[in-house]
Scaffold this motif. Structure first.
Motif, PDB file in Angstrom:
ATOM      1  N   ALA A  70       0.779  -0.994   0.124  1.00  0.00           N
ATOM      2  CA  ALA A  70       0.005   0.045   0.113  1.00  0.00           C
ATOM      3  C   ALA A  70       0.838   1.134  -0.163  1.00  0.00           C
ATOM      4  N   TRP A  71       1.877   1.212   0.816  1.00  0.00           N
ATOM      5  CA  TRP A  71       2.816   2.469   0.932  1.00  0.00           C
ATOM      6  C   TRP A  71       3.422   2.509  -0.516  1.00  0.00           C
ATOM      7  N   LEU A  72       3.898   1.606  -1.193  1.00  0.00           N
ATOM      8  CA  LEU A  72       4.575   1.737  -2.516  1.00  0.00           C
ATOM      9  C   LEU A  72       3.581   2.478  -3.326  1.00  0.00           C
ATOM     10  N   VAL A  73       2.188   1.884  -3.669  1.00  0.00           N
ATOM     11  CA  VAL A  73       1.201   2.390  -4.500  1.00  0.00           C
ATOM     12  C   VAL A  73       1.049   3.844  -4.093  1.00  0.00           C
ATOM     13  N   GLU A  74       0.894   4.229  -2.666  1.00  0.00           N
ATOM     14  CA  GLU A  74       0.539   5.631  -2.590  1.00  0.00           C
ATOM     15  C   GLU A  74       2.119   6.475  -3.037  1.00  0.00           C
ATOM     16  N   ARG A  75       2.984   6.174  -2.585  1.00  0.00           N
ATOM     17  CA  ARG A  75       4.291   6.743  -3.190  1.00  0.00           C
ATOM     18  C   ARG A  75       4.503   6.773  -4.574  1.00  0.00           C
ATOM     19  N   PHE A  76       4.593   5.844  -5.226  1.00  0.00           N
ATOM     20  CA  PHE A  76       5.307   5.874  -6.628  1.00  0.00           C
ATOM     21  C   PHE A  76       3.977   5.590  -7.584  1.00  0.00           C
ATOM     22  N   GLY A  77       2.677   5.279  -7.080  1.00  0.00           N
ATOM     23  CA  GLY A  77       1.528   5.144  -8.279  1.00  0.00           C
ATOM     24  C   GLY A  77       1.340   3.685  -8.445  1.00  0.00           C
ATOM     25  N   GLY A  78      -0.044   3.415  -8.912  1.00  0.00           N
ATOM     26  CA  GLY A  78      -0.409   2.012  -9.048  1.00  0.00           C
ATOM     27  C   GLY A  78       0.217   1.448 -10.231  1.00  0.00           C
ATOM     28  N   LYS A  79       0.331   2.335 -11.358  1.00  0.00           N
ATOM     29  CA  LYS A  79       0.956   1.857 -12.579  1.00  0.00           C
ATOM     30  C   LYS A  79       2.311   1.307 -12.580  1.00  0.00           C
ATOM     31  N   ARG A  80       3.290   2.247 -11.811  1.00  0.00           N
ATOM     32  CA  ARG A  80       4.645   1.850 -11.734  1.00  0.00           C
ATOM     33  C   ARG A  80       4.836   0.728 -10.784  1.00  0.00           C
ATOM     34  N   VAL A  81       4.190   0.418  -9.766  1.00  0.00           N
ATOM     35  CA  VAL A  81       4.335  -0.599  -8.886  1.00  0.00           C
ATOM     36  C   VAL A  81       3.618  -1.889  -9.324  1.00  0.00           C
ATOM     37  N   LEU A  82       2.489  -1.840 -10.050  1.00  0.00           N
ATOM     38  CA  LEU A  82       2.172  -2.964 -10.507  1.00  0.00           C
ATOM     39  C   LEU A  82       2.964  -3.433 -11.747  1.00  0.00           C
ATOM     40  N   LEU A  83       3.473  -2.718 -12.858  1.00  0.00           N
ATOM     41  CA  LEU A  83       4.227  -3.149 -13.783  1.00  0.00           C
ATOM     42  C   LEU A  83       5.529  -3.478 -13.334  1.00  0.00           C
ATOM     43  N   THR A  84       6.140  -2.864 -12.137  1.00  0.00           N
ATOM     44  CA  THR A  84       7.578  -3.357 -11.815  1.00  0.00           C
ATOM     45  C   THR A  84       7.241  -4.855 -11.059  1.00  0.00           C
ATOM     46  N   ALA A  85       6.223  -4.876 -10.088  1.00  0.00           N
ATOM     47  CA  ALA A  85       6.177  -6.122  -9.628  1.00  0.00           C
ATOM     48  C   ALA A  85       5.793  -7.390 -10.797  1.00  0.00           C
ATOM     49  N   LEU A  86       5.096  -6.985 -11.725  1.00  0.00           N
ATOM     50  CA  LEU A  86       4.850  -8.028 -12.722  1.00  0.00           C
ATOM     51  C   LEU A  86       6.215  -8.411 -13.318  1.00  0.00           C
ATOM     52  N   ALA A  87       6.851  -7.175 -13.712  1.00  0.00           N
ATOM     53  CA  ALA A  87       8.238  -7.598 -14.331  1.00  0.00           C
ATOM     54  C   ALA A  87       9.144  -8.612 -13.310  1.00  0.00           C
ATOM     55  N   GLY A  88       9.044  -8.358 -12.219  1.00  0.00           N
ATOM     56  CA  GLY A  88       9.910  -9.090 -11.161  1.00  0.00           C
ATOM     57  C   GLY A  88       9.306 -10.367 -11.182  1.00  0.00           C
ATOM     58  N   PHE A  89       8.076 -10.534 -11.215  1.00  0.00           N
ATOM     59  CA  PHE A  89       7.264 -11.912 -11.040  1.00  0.00           C
ATOM     60  C   PHE A  89       7.816 -12.797 -12.302  1.00  0.00           C
ATOM     61  N   LEU A  90       7.817 -12.093 -13.597  1.00  0.00           N
ATOM     62  CA  LEU A  90       8.356 -12.902 -14.736  1.00  0.00           C
ATOM     63  C   LEU A  90       9.698 -13.142 -14.630  1.00  0.00           C
ATOM     64  N   GLY A  91      10.746 -12.230 -14.299  1.00  0.00           N
ATOM     65  CA  GLY A  91      12.032 -12.591 -14.224  1.00  0.00           C
ATOM     66  C   GLY A  91      12.482 -13.703 -13.262  1.00  0.00           C
ATOM     67  N   SER A  92      11.743 -13.538 -12.339  1.00  0.00           N
ATOM     68  CA  SER A  92      12.041 -14.774 -11.146  1.00  0.00           C
ATOM     69  C   SER A  92      11.194 -16.107 -11.830  1.00  0.00           C
ATOM     70  N   SER A  93      10.090 -15.989 -12.641  1.00  0.00           N
ATOM     71  CA  SER A  93       9.694 -17.227 -13.110  1.00  0.00           C
ATOM     72  C   SER A  93      10.771 -17.945 -14.259  1.00  0.00           C
ATOM     73  N   LEU A  94      11.422 -16.711 -14.837  1.00  0.00           N
ATOM     74  CA  LEU A  94      12.553 -17.411 -15.860  1.00  0.00           C
ATOM     75  C   LEU A  94      13.794 -17.839 -15.039  1.00  0.00           C
ATOM     76  N   LEU A  95      14.127 -17.167 -13.966  1.00  0.00           N
ATOM     77  CA  LEU A  95      15.054 -17.867 -13.328  1.00  0.00           C
ATOM     78  C   LEU A  95      14.842 -19.228 -12.564  1.00  0.00           C
ATOM     79  N   CYS A  96      13.531 -19.224 -12.164  1.00  0.00           N
ATOM     80  CA  CYS A  96      12.843 -20.453 -11.565  1.00  0.00           C
ATOM     81  C   CYS A  96      13.169 -21.678 -12.601  1.00  0.00           C
ATOM     82  N   GLY A  97      12.770 -21.399 -13.973  1.00  0.00           N
ATOM     83  CA  GLY A  97      12.895 -22.400 -15.008  1.00  0.00           C
ATOM     84  C   GLY A  97      14.076 -22.791 -15.447  1.00  0.00           C
TER      85      GLY A  97
END
Length: 488
Positions: A70-97
């Motif tokens: 919540a603090w991250l969304v309020e501080r940096f905005g929903g778009k930036r936080v959502l896309l950064t988290a999604l990119a991190g999720f996808l990057g870690s998925s690639l590393l898991c594989g």
């Protein structure tokens, strides 16, 4: 040229598309990983039990990351936080594989969990911040479709990938859906610069993350290691102590990471309590039914999947009706009747034995889906009906904490009930009676939750759904919150 593109597509279309993609990826990833565990164990020359860390580290890290979202969304905005988290999720998925060993896989799964802990509340905040309370019910009728398709499709997709390609593709499969979602969101999501939510509450993060992580580990490992094992007892006690400390600190902090004073609003508090307890019989039955079919009746995994799948059809049918009735009837009656139906169907499931036909069981699962279709949308929308838009990120974050906790309690409760119903020192699978008693225990929890639901003060929720009350986006709840803060 590109700078002009976002204005050409309405956010009422862009936001649901991105959120549907996020939801689908996250649910599939959670359900598909289990299918790959035997193949991973064979390649790393380990037992399946030795991969426990791969399974447990994900929900533990997810729970630890949620408080900061919540603090991250309020501080940096929903778009930036959502896309950064999604990119991190996808990057870690690639590393898991690409993991070369168990240690690497556990670390990368931890990163996946941390990313998901931010992804879920950020996505929900963005979705409900785009639509008014009157519109949220309608959009949720369509958003729930991928939520029902994903868990049903994941085991089948996982089996095909593991059998014909490799277990690594269980993680790689996130990328074909996720990368277009990142690109689409980067181009068309409306950006906001965030704000100044106050100084980052580090003590609140350490205490809340420690409490949630410890509690999640204890709840997840309790059925496997035994509730009296040292590791489980220490983690549960530590989680309780840290949670109490977190509550005490957050209520005395000027800019808390967790705005626990939101629970002073009865509608927000009661709907979250209904979510916490009500998810135990709902998710518990969805966890228990495949076990009953495969272990008590000796069905194949495919037969089990095809037999439980009618639940999704029941949900999809009911949510359309709920969308029409919500503003007229209100969440109290809808959720209360839904939980009453859940309890009744669980009693029917408790009558099943080793000779019960598959079509009978499928009929029960369809009825179960029809009943739980009355639960998810009304409780979520009602919980935010009196929340000011400035508190939306915090409210959705707290909702996520509650739902994740309820979801974790469900399999723990079911497994414990099966263990208690199995004769000790036999080494055998649970008898049919153990499954029947587990269904009855879940039915009792659903019935008790239904009784409480009928006391829900849902007048403001009905008014907000009609567009005539203090729904999401108004200022009155914020004024009340500031007054309570001064009094506190």
């Amino acid at each position: 040229m590109l700078s002009a593109l976002p204005a050409r597509i309405s956010q009422r279309l862009v936001v649901p598309v991105v959120c549907v993609s996020v939801t689908f990826i996250a649910i599939v990833d959670g359900a598909i990983t289990t299918v790959a565990l035997p193949s991973i164990a064979r390649q790393f020359r380990l037992t399946t039990a030795a991969l426990d860390g791969v399974v447990v580290v994900y929900p533990v890290c997810l729970a630890m990351a949620i408080p900061a979202s919540a603090w991250l969304v309020e501080r940096f905005g929903g778009k930036r936080v959502l896309l950064t988290a999604l990119a991190g999720f996808l990057g870690s998925s690639l590393l898991c594989g690409a993991a070369a060993g168990l240690g690497q896989l556990v670390v990368y799964r931890a990163v996946q969990g941390l990313s998901a802990g931010v992804l879920f509340p950020a996505s929900t905040a963005l979705l409900f911040g785009t639509f008014t309370s009157a519109e949220q019910v309608r959009i949720s009728r369509y958003m729930i479709i991928p939520q029902q398709i994903a868990p049903a499709a994941a085991p089948v997709l996982g089996g095909l990938l593991v059998d014909h390609l490799s277990w690594r593709w269980v993680f790689y499969v996130n990328l074909p859906v996720g990368l277009p979602a990142v690109l689409f969101g980067a181009l068309f999501l409306a950006g906001d610069r965030g704000g100044r939510p106050g100084r980052f509450d580090l003590p609140g993060l350490l205490l809340s993350a420690g409490a949630l992580g410890s509690a999640m580990f204890g709840v997840s490992e309790g059925p496997n290691r035994g509730w009296t094992s040292a590791a489980v007892l220490v983690s549960l006690v530590l989680g309780a102590v840290l949670l109490a400390a977190a509550v005490a600190v957050e209520l005395r902090t000027a800019h808390p990471l967790l705005r626990l004073r939101l629970f002073a609003d009865r509608l927000f508090r009661d709907t979250n309590l209904i979510n916490l307890v009500g998810l135990v019989p709902i998710m518990g039955a969805l966890y228990l039914s495949p076990l009953f079919l495969q272990q008590a009746q000796g069905r194949t995994a495919l037969e089990s999947g095809l037999t439980t799948f009618p639940e999704a059809f029941g949900v999809l049918l009911t949510v359309q009706i709920v969308g029409v009735l919500y503003a007229r009837v209100g969440p109290r009656l809808i959720v209360g009747c839904g939980l009453t139906g859940v309890s009744a169907v669980l009693v029917l499931l408790a009558t099943c034995d080793a000779d019960t036909g598959l079509w009978t069981f499928r009929g029960y699962m369809f009825l179960f889906g029809a009943a739980i279709g009355c639960f998810f949308i009304p409780t979520t929308v009602a919980s935010l009906a009196t929340v000011d838009r400035t508190d939306l990120a915090q409210a959705t974050m707290l909702n996520t904490v509650v739902r994740q906790t309820g979801g974790a309690l469900a399999p723990a409760a079911v497994t414990t009930a099966l263990v208690l119903g199995t004769p000790p020192d036999t080494g055998a699978a649970p008898p049919v009676s153990a499954y029947q008693h587990a269904y009855l225990a879940l039915a009792a929890i659903a019935a008790a939750t239904a009784v409480f639901t009928f006391t829900l003060p849902d007048g403001p929720a009905r008014a907000a759904a009609r567009g005539s009350g203090t729904g999401t986006g108004t200022a009155r709840p914020a004024v009340r919150r500031r007054r309570r803060d001064r009094v506190g």
